[in-house]
Motif scaffolding. Structure first.
Motif, PDB file in Angstrom:
ATOM      1  N   THR A 103       2.845  10.015  16.138  1.00 54.45           N
ATOM      2  CA  THR A 103       3.664   9.652  14.945  1.00 54.45           C
ATOM      3  C   THR A 103       2.989   8.303  14.532  1.00 54.45           C
ATOM      4  N   VAL A 104       2.236   8.373  13.395  1.00 51.73           N
ATOM      5  CA  VAL A 104       1.526   7.185  12.954  1.00 51.73           C
ATOM      6  C   VAL A 104       2.274   6.598  11.580  1.00 51.73           C
ATOM      7  N   ARG A 105       2.694   5.361  11.953  1.00 54.74           N
ATOM      8  CA  ARG A 105       3.409   4.594  11.085  1.00 54.74           C
ATOM      9  C   ARG A 105       2.761   3.859  10.069  1.00 54.74           C
ATOM     10  N   GLY A 106       1.624   3.244  10.541  1.00 54.86           N
ATOM     11  CA  GLY A 106       0.848   2.232   9.807  1.00 54.86           C
ATOM     12  C   GLY A 106      -0.524   2.936   9.782  1.00 54.86           C
ATOM     13  N   CYS A 107      -1.279   2.960   8.712  1.00 55.25           N
ATOM     14  CA  CYS A 107      -2.688   3.479   8.496  1.00 55.25           C
ATOM     15  C   CYS A 107      -3.489   2.440   7.530  1.00 55.25           C
ATOM     16  N   ALA A 108      -4.422   1.964   8.239  1.00 57.66           N
ATOM     17  CA  ALA A 108      -5.184   0.955   7.544  1.00 57.66           C
ATOM     18  C   ALA A 108      -5.783   1.528   6.489  1.00 57.66           C
ATOM     19  N   MET A 109      -6.441   2.876   6.607  1.00 58.73           N
ATOM     20  CA  MET A 109      -7.164   3.278   5.333  1.00 58.73           C
ATOM     21  C   MET A 109      -6.483   3.409   4.148  1.00 58.73           C
ATOM     22  N   THR A 110      -5.038   4.070   4.328  1.00 55.82           N
ATOM     23  CA  THR A 110      -4.111   4.310   3.122  1.00 55.82           C
ATOM     24  C   THR A 110      -3.770   2.595   2.755  1.00 55.82           C
ATOM     25  N   ALA A 111      -3.672   1.694   3.653  1.00 56.47           N
ATOM     26  CA  ALA A 111      -3.400   0.526   3.142  1.00 56.47           C
ATOM     27  C   ALA A 111      -4.495   0.099   2.145  1.00 56.47           C
ATOM     28  N   ARG A 112      -5.982   0.156   2.985  1.00 62.29           N
ATOM     29  CA  ARG A 112      -6.939  -0.302   1.929  1.00 62.29           C
ATOM     30  C   ARG A 112      -6.993   0.631   0.502  1.00 62.29           C
ATOM     31  N   ALA A 113      -6.569   1.709   0.617  1.00 62.40           N
ATOM     32  CA  ALA A 113      -6.572   2.573  -0.808  1.00 62.40           C
ATOM     33  C   ALA A 113      -5.512   1.633  -1.782  1.00 62.40           C
ATOM     34  N   LYS A 114      -4.372   1.613  -1.200  1.00 57.61           N
ATOM     35  CA  LYS A 114      -3.403   0.813  -1.979  1.00 57.61           C
ATOM     36  C   LYS A 114      -3.812  -0.261  -2.602  1.00 57.61           C
ATOM     37  N   GLU A 115      -4.350  -1.299  -1.762  1.00 58.53           N
ATOM     38  CA  GLU A 115      -4.799  -2.550  -2.021  1.00 58.53           C
ATOM     39  C   GLU A 115      -6.018  -2.520  -3.233  1.00 58.53           C
ATOM     40  N   LEU A 116      -6.795  -1.698  -3.100  1.00 56.63           N
ATOM     41  CA  LEU A 116      -7.861  -1.293  -4.384  1.00 56.63           C
ATOM     42  C   LEU A 116      -7.305  -0.533  -5.286  1.00 56.63           C
ATOM     43  N   GLY A 117      -6.378  -0.238  -5.409  1.00 57.37           N
ATOM     44  CA  GLY A 117      -5.961   0.586  -6.467  1.00 57.37           C
ATOM     45  C   GLY A 117      -6.234   1.984  -6.694  1.00 57.37           C
ATOM     46  N   GLU A 118      -6.643   2.587  -5.293  1.00 57.29           N
ATOM     47  CA  GLU A 118      -7.210   4.028  -5.118  1.00 57.29           C
ATOM     48  C   GLU A 118      -5.983   4.933  -4.865  1.00 57.29           C
ATOM     49  N   ASN A 119      -6.201   6.188  -5.149  1.00 50.54           N
ATOM     50  CA  ASN A 119      -5.099   6.946  -4.682  1.00 50.54           C
ATOM     51  C   ASN A 119      -5.190   7.131  -3.150  1.00 50.54           C
ATOM     52  N   PRO A 120      -4.111   7.012  -2.355  1.00 52.85           N
ATOM     53  CA  PRO A 120      -4.189   6.990  -0.909  1.00 52.85           C
ATOM     54  C   PRO A 120      -4.897   8.338  -0.299  1.00 52.85           C
ATOM     55  N   CYS A 151      -1.063   9.547   3.718  1.00 54.49           N
ATOM     56  CA  CYS A 151      -1.948   9.498   2.348  1.00 54.49           C
ATOM     57  C   CYS A 151      -1.513  10.600   1.376  1.00 54.49           C
ATOM     58  N   ALA A 152      -0.729  11.524   2.045  1.00 58.19           N
ATOM     59  CA  ALA A 152      -0.193  12.720   0.972  1.00 58.19           C
ATOM     60  C   ALA A 152       1.074  12.221   0.571  1.00 58.19           C
ATOM     61  N   GLY A 153       1.585  10.832   0.781  1.00 57.13           N
ATOM     62  CA  GLY A 153       2.970  10.579   0.571  1.00 57.13           C
ATOM     63  C   GLY A 153       4.070  10.480   1.520  1.00 57.13           C
ATOM     64  N   ASP A 154       3.942  10.996   2.493  1.00 54.47           N
ATOM     65  CA  ASP A 154       4.843  10.948   3.604  1.00 54.47           C
ATOM     66  C   ASP A 154       5.108   9.662   4.290  1.00 54.47           C
ATOM     67  N   GLU A 155       6.081   9.570   4.920  1.00 55.43           N
ATOM     68  CA  GLU A 155       6.553   8.330   5.427  1.00 55.43           C
ATOM     69  C   GLU A 155       5.757   7.908   6.588  1.00 55.43           C
ATOM     70  N   ALA A 156       5.446   9.059   7.412  1.00 54.79           N
ATOM     71  CA  ALA A 156       4.308   8.789   8.416  1.00 54.79           C
ATOM     72  C   ALA A 156       3.547   9.957   8.678  1.00 54.79           C
ATOM     73  N   CYS A 157       2.457  10.049   9.454  1.00 55.95           N
ATOM     74  CA  CYS A 157       1.579  10.794  10.027  1.00 55.95           C
ATOM     75  C   CYS A 157       2.065  11.515  11.064  1.00 55.95           C
ATOM     76  N   SER A 158       2.276  12.748  11.208  1.00 52.94           N
ATOM     77  CA  SER A 158       2.696  13.556  12.342  1.00 52.94           C
ATOM     78  C   SER A 158       1.542  14.324  12.802  1.00 52.94           C
TER      79      SER A 158
END
Length: 166
Positions: A103-120, A151-158
């Motif tokens: 279970t991944v609760r923190g994703c760096a790639m998704t965080a960067r996408a959000k910071e850069l205004g990209e779709n996660p 990245c698909a909008g879920d709370e975590a990756c499973s």
């Protein structure tokens, strides 16, 4: 002390990992406009499959056990955190016999996408290519099965690490 040594080791790691997690977005912005979607996605997957294979190199270099699903999931998560930094937060637990759930609760790639205004969701292609290469690269008898994705909008990756022949 040279200039590089002035930067604390933990800060070096965080900065380097931050840049690695931003790579898919950087080259997407540069290359995407000049290539059709199918070609771009194939090139991106090839790059991240190679990066995923590094998880096995890291695990073996540090003598991580890789004999069962839980060990594979733990080695994958540790190598991924090494590459992507402390933003990558995870937990591993046993599930069905012979399987483990990462279970991944923190994703760096998704965080960067959000910071850069990209779709996660733009991180998904790279992440799946990385994971789909890394898990069997750690132990060819195992493969990932995705249940959810940040990245698909879920709370975590499973991600279920399970025998490859299921």
């Amino acid at each position: 002390m040279d200039a590089f040594e002035r930067i604390p080791v933990d800060v070096r790691w965080k900065l380097a990992a931050r840049e690695v997690s931003a790579l898919p977005l950087a080259y997407r912005r540069v290359i995407r406009d000049g290539a059709d979607d199918h070609l771009y996605n194939e090139v991106e997957r090839a790059v991240w499959r190679e990066q995923g294979r590094e998880a096995g190199v890291i695990a073996r270099a540090f003598g991580m056990p890789l004999g069962n699903a839980r060990e594979v999931a733990e080695a994958f998560a540790a190598a991924t955190k090494l590459l992507f930094g402390p933003e990558y937060r995870y937990e591993v637990r046993d599930s069905a016999p012979g399987e483990a759930v990462l279970t991944v609760r923190g994703c760096a790639m998704t965080a960067r996408a959000k910071e850069l205004g990209e779709n996660p969701l733009t991180a998904c292609n790279a992440c799946h290519a990385y994971t789909n290469a890394a898990i069997p690269g750690l132990n060819r008898d195992y493969a990932p099965k995705y249940r959810s994705a940040i990245c698909a909008g879920d709370e975590a990756c499973s991600i279920v690490v399970r025998p490859a022949r299921q």
